[in-house]
Design a protein around this motif. Structure first.
Motif, PDB file in Angstrom:
ATOM      1  N   MET A   1       0.835  -1.185   0.000  1.00  0.00           N
ATOM      2  CA  MET A   1       0.000   0.000   0.000  1.00  0.00           C
ATOM      3  C   MET A   1       0.875   1.241   0.000  1.00  0.00           C
ATOM      4  O   MET A   1       1.967   1.237   0.532  1.00  0.00           O
ATOM      5  CB  MET A   1      -0.921  -0.020   1.211  1.00  0.00           C
ATOM      6  N   SER A   2       0.338   2.281  -0.596  1.00  0.00           N
ATOM      7  CA  SER A   2       1.065   3.534  -0.733  1.00  0.00           C
ATOM      8  C   SER A   2       0.180   4.706  -0.339  1.00  0.00           C
ATOM      9  O   SER A   2      -1.036   4.576  -0.250  1.00  0.00           O
ATOM     10  CB  SER A   2       1.510   3.732  -2.186  1.00  0.00           C
ATOM     11  N   MET A   3       0.844   5.847  -0.163  1.00  0.00           N
ATOM     12  CA  MET A   3       0.145   7.097   0.086  1.00  0.00           C
ATOM     13  C   MET A   3       0.406   8.016  -1.097  1.00  0.00           C
ATOM     14  O   MET A   3       1.534   8.105  -1.582  1.00  0.00           O
ATOM     15  CB  MET A   3       0.659   7.758   1.371  1.00  0.00           C
ATOM     16  N   TRP A   4      -0.638   8.685  -1.554  1.00  0.00           N
ATOM     17  CA  TRP A   4      -0.576   9.630  -2.660  1.00  0.00           C
ATOM     18  C   TRP A   4      -1.043  10.978  -2.152  1.00  0.00           C
ATOM     19  O   TRP A   4      -1.989  11.050  -1.372  1.00  0.00           O
ATOM     20  CB  TRP A   4      -1.470   9.171  -3.800  1.00  0.00           C
ATOM     21  N   VAL A   5      -0.389  12.053  -2.610  1.00  0.00           N
ATOM     22  CA  VAL A   5      -0.748  13.387  -2.139  1.00  0.00           C
ATOM     23  C   VAL A   5      -1.068  14.275  -3.338  1.00  0.00           C
ATOM     24  O   VAL A   5      -0.254  14.406  -4.255  1.00  0.00           O
ATOM     25  CB  VAL A   5       0.400  14.026  -1.326  1.00  0.00           C
ATOM     26  N   ASP A   6      -2.257  14.857  -3.322  1.00  0.00           N
ATOM     27  CA  ASP A   6      -2.636  15.893  -4.274  1.00  0.00           C
ATOM     28  C   ASP A   6      -1.908  17.143  -3.779  1.00  0.00           C
ATOM     29  O   ASP A   6      -2.420  17.913  -2.981  1.00  0.00           O
ATOM     30  CB  ASP A   6      -4.156  16.049  -4.243  1.00  0.00           C
ATOM     31  N   ALA A   7      -0.659  17.288  -4.227  1.00  0.00           N
ATOM     32  CA  ALA A   7       0.297  18.165  -3.545  1.00  0.00           C
ATOM     33  C   ALA A   7       0.190  19.644  -3.883  1.00  0.00           C
ATOM     34  O   ALA A   7       0.703  20.472  -3.136  1.00  0.00           O
ATOM     35  CB  ALA A   7       1.720  17.683  -3.822  1.00  0.00           C
ATOM     36  N   ASP A   8      -0.447  20.013  -4.979  1.00  0.00           N
ATOM     37  CA  ASP A   8      -0.519  21.434  -5.325  1.00  0.00           C
ATOM     38  C   ASP A   8      -1.203  22.259  -4.245  1.00  0.00           C
ATOM     39  O   ASP A   8      -0.825  23.393  -4.002  1.00  0.00           O
ATOM     40  CB  ASP A   8      -1.236  21.631  -6.668  1.00  0.00           C
ATOM     41  N   ALA A   9      -2.211  21.706  -3.594  1.00  0.00           N
ATOM     42  CA  ALA A   9      -2.968  22.456  -2.591  1.00  0.00           C
ATOM     43  C   ALA A   9      -2.769  21.935  -1.177  1.00  0.00           C
ATOM     44  O   ALA A   9      -3.425  22.398  -0.253  1.00  0.00           O
ATOM     45  CB  ALA A   9      -4.450  22.426  -2.946  1.00  0.00           C
ATOM     46  N   CYS A  10      -1.875  20.996  -0.985  1.00  0.00           N
ATOM     47  CA  CYS A  10      -1.681  20.411   0.340  1.00  0.00           C
ATOM     48  C   CYS A  10      -0.806  21.334   1.201  1.00  0.00           C
ATOM     49  O   CYS A  10       0.287  21.726   0.789  1.00  0.00           O
ATOM     50  CB  CYS A  10      -1.022  19.039   0.206  1.00  0.00           C
ATOM     51  N   PRO A  11      -1.278  21.669   2.396  1.00  0.00           N
ATOM     52  CA  PRO A  11      -0.489  22.548   3.267  1.00  0.00           C
ATOM     53  C   PRO A  11       0.868  21.933   3.640  1.00  0.00           C
ATOM     54  O   PRO A  11       0.993  20.711   3.798  1.00  0.00           O
ATOM     55  CB  PRO A  11      -1.359  22.690   4.517  1.00  0.00           C
ATOM     56  N   VAL A  12       1.864  22.782   3.785  1.00  0.00           N
ATOM     57  CA  VAL A  12       3.226  22.350   4.104  1.00  0.00           C
ATOM     58  C   VAL A  12       3.261  21.530   5.391  1.00  0.00           C
ATOM     59  O   VAL A  12       3.925  20.499   5.453  1.00  0.00           O
ATOM     60  CB  VAL A  12       4.172  23.574   4.212  1.00  0.00           C
ATOM     61  N   VAL A  13       2.529  21.942   6.403  1.00  0.00           N
ATOM     62  CA  VAL A  13       2.553  21.233   7.690  1.00  0.00           C
ATOM     63  C   VAL A  13       2.035  19.801   7.529  1.00  0.00           C
ATOM     64  O   VAL A  13       2.532  18.885   8.177  1.00  0.00           O
ATOM     65  CB  VAL A  13       1.774  22.017   8.775  1.00  0.00           C
ATOM     66  N   ILE A  14       1.091  19.587   6.641  1.00  0.00           N
ATOM     67  CA  ILE A  14       0.563  18.242   6.392  1.00  0.00           C
ATOM     68  C   ILE A  14       1.609  17.412   5.644  1.00  0.00           C
ATOM     69  O   ILE A  14       1.825  16.232   5.958  1.00  0.00           O
ATOM     70  CB  ILE A  14      -0.769  18.304   5.619  1.00  0.00           C
ATOM     71  N   LYS A  15       2.281  18.026   4.684  1.00  0.00           N
ATOM     72  CA  LYS A  15       3.353  17.319   3.978  1.00  0.00           C
ATOM     73  C   LYS A  15       4.440  16.886   4.966  1.00  0.00           C
ATOM     74  O   LYS A  15       4.954  15.769   4.871  1.00  0.00           O
ATOM     75  CB  LYS A  15       3.960  18.209   2.888  1.00  0.00           C
ATOM     76  N   GLU A  16       4.774  17.750   5.915  1.00  0.00           N
ATOM     77  CA  GLU A  16       5.805  17.413   6.895  1.00  0.00           C
ATOM     78  C   GLU A  16       5.383  16.218   7.755  1.00  0.00           C
ATOM     79  O   GLU A  16       6.195  15.347   8.062  1.00  0.00           O
ATOM     80  CB  GLU A  16       6.129  18.633   7.756  1.00  0.00           C
ATOM     81  N   ILE A  17       4.108  16.161   8.131  1.00  0.00           N
ATOM     82  CA  ILE A  17       3.597  15.006   8.878  1.00  0.00           C
ATOM     83  C   ILE A  17       3.752  13.743   8.031  1.00  0.00           C
ATOM     84  O   ILE A  17       4.176  12.697   8.523  1.00  0.00           O
ATOM     85  CB  ILE A  17       2.121  15.228   9.290  1.00  0.00           C
ATOM     86  N   LEU A  18       3.414  13.842   6.763  1.00  0.00           N
ATOM     87  CA  LEU A  18       3.524  12.699   5.850  1.00  0.00           C
ATOM     88  C   LEU A  18       4.973  12.257   5.662  1.00  0.00           C
ATOM     89  O   LEU A  18       5.253  11.058   5.608  1.00  0.00           O
ATOM     90  CB  LEU A  18       2.886  13.032   4.505  1.00  0.00           C
ATOM     91  N   PHE A  19       5.888  13.215   5.562  1.00  0.00           N
ATOM     92  CA  PHE A  19       7.313  12.873   5.394  1.00  0.00           C
ATOM     93  C   PHE A  19       7.811  12.069   6.598  1.00  0.00           C
ATOM     94  O   PHE A  19       8.493  11.062   6.443  1.00  0.00           O
ATOM     95  CB  PHE A  19       8.172  14.122   5.218  1.00  0.00           C
ATOM     96  N   ARG A  20       7.461  12.531   7.791  1.00  0.00           N
ATOM     97  CA  ARG A  20       7.879  11.810   9.002  1.00  0.00           C
ATOM     98  C   ARG A  20       7.260  10.412   9.045  1.00  0.00           C
ATOM     99  O   ARG A  20       7.929   9.433   9.388  1.00  0.00           O
ATOM    100  CB  ARG A  20       7.517  12.615  10.254  1.00  0.00           C
ATOM    101  N   ALA A  21       5.990  10.321   8.685  1.00  0.00           N
ATOM    102  CA  ALA A  21       5.303   9.021   8.701  1.00  0.00           C
ATOM    103  C   ALA A  21       5.922   8.066   7.684  1.00  0.00           C
ATOM    104  O   ALA A  21       6.098   6.881   7.967  1.00  0.00           O
ATOM    105  CB  ALA A  21       3.818   9.208   8.418  1.00  0.00           C
ATOM    106  N   ALA A  22       6.265   8.567   6.502  1.00  0.00           N
ATOM    107  CA  ALA A  22       6.863   7.720   5.464  1.00  0.00           C
ATOM    108  C   ALA A  22       8.184   7.140   5.949  1.00  0.00           C
ATOM    109  O   ALA A  22       8.443   5.940   5.789  1.00  0.00           O
ATOM    110  CB  ALA A  22       7.057   8.515   4.179  1.00  0.00           C
ATOM    111  N   ASP A  23       9.019   7.969   6.528  1.00  0.00           N
ATOM    112  CA  ASP A  23      10.310   7.476   7.015  1.00  0.00           C
ATOM    113  C   ASP A  23      10.154   6.544   8.215  1.00  0.00           C
ATOM    114  O   ASP A  23      10.850   5.541   8.317  1.00  0.00           O
ATOM    115  CB  ASP A  23      11.234   8.647   7.358  1.00  0.00           C
ATOM    116  N   ARG A  24       9.216   6.854   9.098  1.00  0.00           N
ATOM    117  CA  ARG A  24       9.001   6.025  10.286  1.00  0.00           C
ATOM    118  C   ARG A  24       8.474   4.641   9.921  1.00  0.00           C
ATOM    119  O   ARG A  24       8.895   3.631  10.474  1.00  0.00           O
ATOM    120  CB  ARG A  24       8.033   6.744  11.232  1.00  0.00           C
ATOM    121  N   THR A  25       7.562   4.585   8.955  1.00  0.00           N
ATOM    122  CA  THR A  25       6.895   3.322   8.621  1.00  0.00           C
ATOM    123  C   THR A  25       7.502   2.630   7.395  1.00  0.00           C
ATOM    124  O   THR A  25       7.097   1.524   7.076  1.00  0.00           O
ATOM    125  CB  THR A  25       5.406   3.569   8.335  1.00  0.00           C
ATOM    126  N   LYS A  26       8.418   3.325   6.716  1.00  0.00           N
ATOM    127  CA  LYS A  26       9.027   2.800   5.480  1.00  0.00           C
ATOM    128  C   LYS A  26       7.982   2.610   4.381  1.00  0.00           C
ATOM    129  O   LYS A  26       8.123   1.767   3.508  1.00  0.00           O
ATOM    130  CB  LYS A  26       9.757   1.474   5.717  1.00  0.00           C
TER     131      LYS A  26
END
Length: 151
Positions: A1-26
């Motif tokens: 399973m993967s995560m996809w982000v509609d990134a043009d309108a996604c707030p920076v703080v939400i992207k940062e949460i996702l970045f940490r989660a991606a690295d934590r969970t691989k």
């Protein structure tokens, strides 16, 4: 399973949460946008730049995602397509779009579009992302990650 982000309108703080989660969970997170994006170096974080145009990023997300994937978007029509394809859609405010609630949300969106087209003042856009919105997003993301780890 993967995560996809509609990134043009996604707030920076939400992207940062996702970045940490991606690295934590691989788990892979892919940000799709029609402009270049800067992301931290990680083998679990990818970007996909698409051509500019109406719904180009949305269409690419739907084309590439699989059933069970999580898509981060505030775009209600995109959320409906994700659900139809068997994915989950989560807004940056922590609202989980489901088969049970997406119809009502599409109807409300269409109604508001009709009001705006009729020159009816329906107010400004959504309020700024609050701390409780961020927490709701992080909580929903953690719940999905925990379920995904069990599969």
């Amino acid at each position: 399973m993967s995560m996809w982000v509609d990134a043009d309108a996604c707030p920076v703080v939400i992207k940062e949460i996702l970045f940490r989660a991606a690295d934590r969970t691989k788990m892979l997170v892919t940000l799709v946008a029609n402009q270049p994006l800067r992301v931290p170096p990680s083998r679990h974080i990818k970007t996909l730049q698409v051509a500019a145009g109406f719904d180009v990023a949305d269409n690419e997300i739907v084309r590439r995602m699989s059933a069970g994937d999580l898509v981060i978007t505030s775009d209600i029509p995109l959320a409906a397509e994700v659900i139809e394809k068997g994915g989950l859609a989560l807004s940056p405010r922590g609202e989980l779009h489901t088969a049970e609630n997406i119809g009502a949300r599409l109807n409300m969106r269409d109604f508001m579009d009709t009001m705006r087209a009729s020159a009816v003042d329906v107010g400004g856009g959504p309020p700024p992302l609050s701390q409780s919105d961020r927490k709701a997003f992080a909580d929903q993301l953690d719940c999905w990650l925990a379920k995904s780890a069990g599969n």
